[in-house]
Design a protein around this motif. Sequence first.
Motif, PDB file in Angstrom:
ATOM      1  N   TRP A 168     -26.454-130.490 -12.304  1.00 56.02           N
ATOM      2  CA  TRP A 168     -27.265-129.408 -11.799  1.00 56.02           C
ATOM      3  C   TRP A 168     -26.452-128.709 -10.641  1.00 56.02           C
ATOM      4  N   ASN A 169     -24.969-128.818 -10.610  1.00 54.67           N
ATOM      5  CA  ASN A 169     -24.260-128.313  -9.395  1.00 54.67           C
ATOM      6  C   ASN A 169     -24.441-126.691  -9.336  1.00 54.67           C
ATOM      7  N   GLY A 170     -24.476-126.002 -10.629  1.00 57.74           N
ATOM      8  CA  GLY A 170     -24.184-124.540 -10.537  1.00 57.74           C
ATOM      9  C   GLY A 170     -22.947-124.189 -10.543  1.00 57.74           C
ATOM     10  N   THR A 171     -22.469-122.885 -10.916  1.00 59.41           N
ATOM     11  CA  THR A 171     -21.097-122.759 -10.645  1.00 59.41           C
ATOM     12  C   THR A 171     -21.100-121.012 -10.549  1.00 59.41           C
ATOM     13  N   PRO A 172     -20.176-120.383  -9.790  1.00 57.70           N
ATOM     14  CA  PRO A 172     -20.048-119.118  -9.748  1.00 57.70           C
ATOM     15  C   PRO A 172     -19.791-118.096 -11.077  1.00 57.70           C
ATOM     16  N   THR A 173     -20.412-117.026 -10.822  1.00 57.44           N
ATOM     17  CA  THR A 173     -19.970-116.337 -12.249  1.00 57.44           C
ATOM     18  C   THR A 173     -19.164-114.889 -12.135  1.00 57.44           C
ATOM     19  N   MET A 174     -18.155-115.019 -13.043  1.00 60.05           N
ATOM     20  CA  MET A 174     -17.524-113.890 -13.021  1.00 60.05           C
ATOM     21  C   MET A 174     -17.363-113.225 -14.380  1.00 60.05           C
ATOM     22  N   SER A 175     -16.408-112.019 -14.479  1.00 60.19           N
ATOM     23  CA  SER A 175     -16.368-111.433 -15.706  1.00 60.19           C
ATOM     24  C   SER A 175     -15.138-111.733 -16.447  1.00 60.19           C
ATOM     25  N   LEU A 176     -15.011-112.145 -17.810  1.00 61.83           N
ATOM     26  CA  LEU A 176     -13.865-112.199 -18.318  1.00 61.83           C
ATOM     27  C   LEU A 176     -13.516-111.060 -19.456  1.00 61.83           C
ATOM     28  N   SER A 177     -14.403-109.909 -19.337  1.00 67.19           N
ATOM     29  CA  SER A 177     -14.070-108.615 -20.266  1.00 67.19           C
ATOM     30  C   SER A 177     -12.653-108.043 -20.425  1.00 67.19           C
ATOM     31  N   ASP A 178     -11.809-108.376 -19.284  1.00 65.41           N
ATOM     32  CA  ASP A 178     -10.433-108.169 -19.497  1.00 65.41           C
ATOM     33  C   ASP A 178      -9.666-108.965 -20.378  1.00 65.41           C
ATOM     34  N   PHE A 179     -10.417-110.265 -20.926  1.00 64.28           N
ATOM     35  CA  PHE A 179      -9.722-110.885 -21.801  1.00 64.28           C
ATOM     36  C   PHE A 179     -10.274-110.866 -23.326  1.00 64.28           C
ATOM     37  N   LYS A 180     -11.057-110.172 -23.553  1.00 67.02           N
ATOM     38  CA  LYS A 180     -11.495-110.164 -24.754  1.00 67.02           C
ATOM     39  C   LYS A 180     -10.726-110.354 -26.182  1.00 67.02           C
TER      40      LYS A 180
END
Length: 192
Positions: free
Chosen positions: A30-42
């Motif tokens: 139940w920690n939760g983690t930050p979200t980021m985009s990996l769209s550069d690495f499709k």
Amino acid sequence: MVVPLTDSARIVKHLDSLPNPTFPLVVSDWNGTPTMSLSDFKAKKLFKLRYKLIPRAIGGAGIDDDNGIDSTFNLCDTDYKASWSLVAKTPKFFVIEVDDNYSLLVTIDYSLNVIDAIHVAAADPSSNDNFQGELTSTIYKNLKVVLHYRYDVRTDEEGHFDTENEEDIWRIDKTGHFKAIRYRPDGGNSDF
């Protein structure tokens, strides 16, 4: 003329945007983690990656017991949003906590190839009101990982529980692989 960033430079840029960890790092489901985009690495392999099952029985519960478990995970969702927490950066690889249903600890090289991965927070899928099994972990700066197993079983109608706790100890070696220091798949006193 602007030179485009290499994949390695782009991933380091993403990692540098994540908060630095504080140690010891306690990981629960139940920690939760930050979200980021990996769209550069499709173009990279981001889905259906294998993780190392560490089967463990405690009381009547099983964590990662190989009974039809899908031992794959994703580094991001289908919209390329990744839920990552940075644990460590070394010259050859980095270590992240990935939230993909349960929490995994993942080692990845700077070309975004997964080296190794294990669950660091999970629950017995058959848990209910009468018993439950869970895995939480503590990660240290030297990349020692203590896996904490807990089993609770209800003992009466008033809701009292008996609790059993056990630990296994792993480490991440210089190549980015998880190695057992003390692993007892069925509990007990024998070491791996």
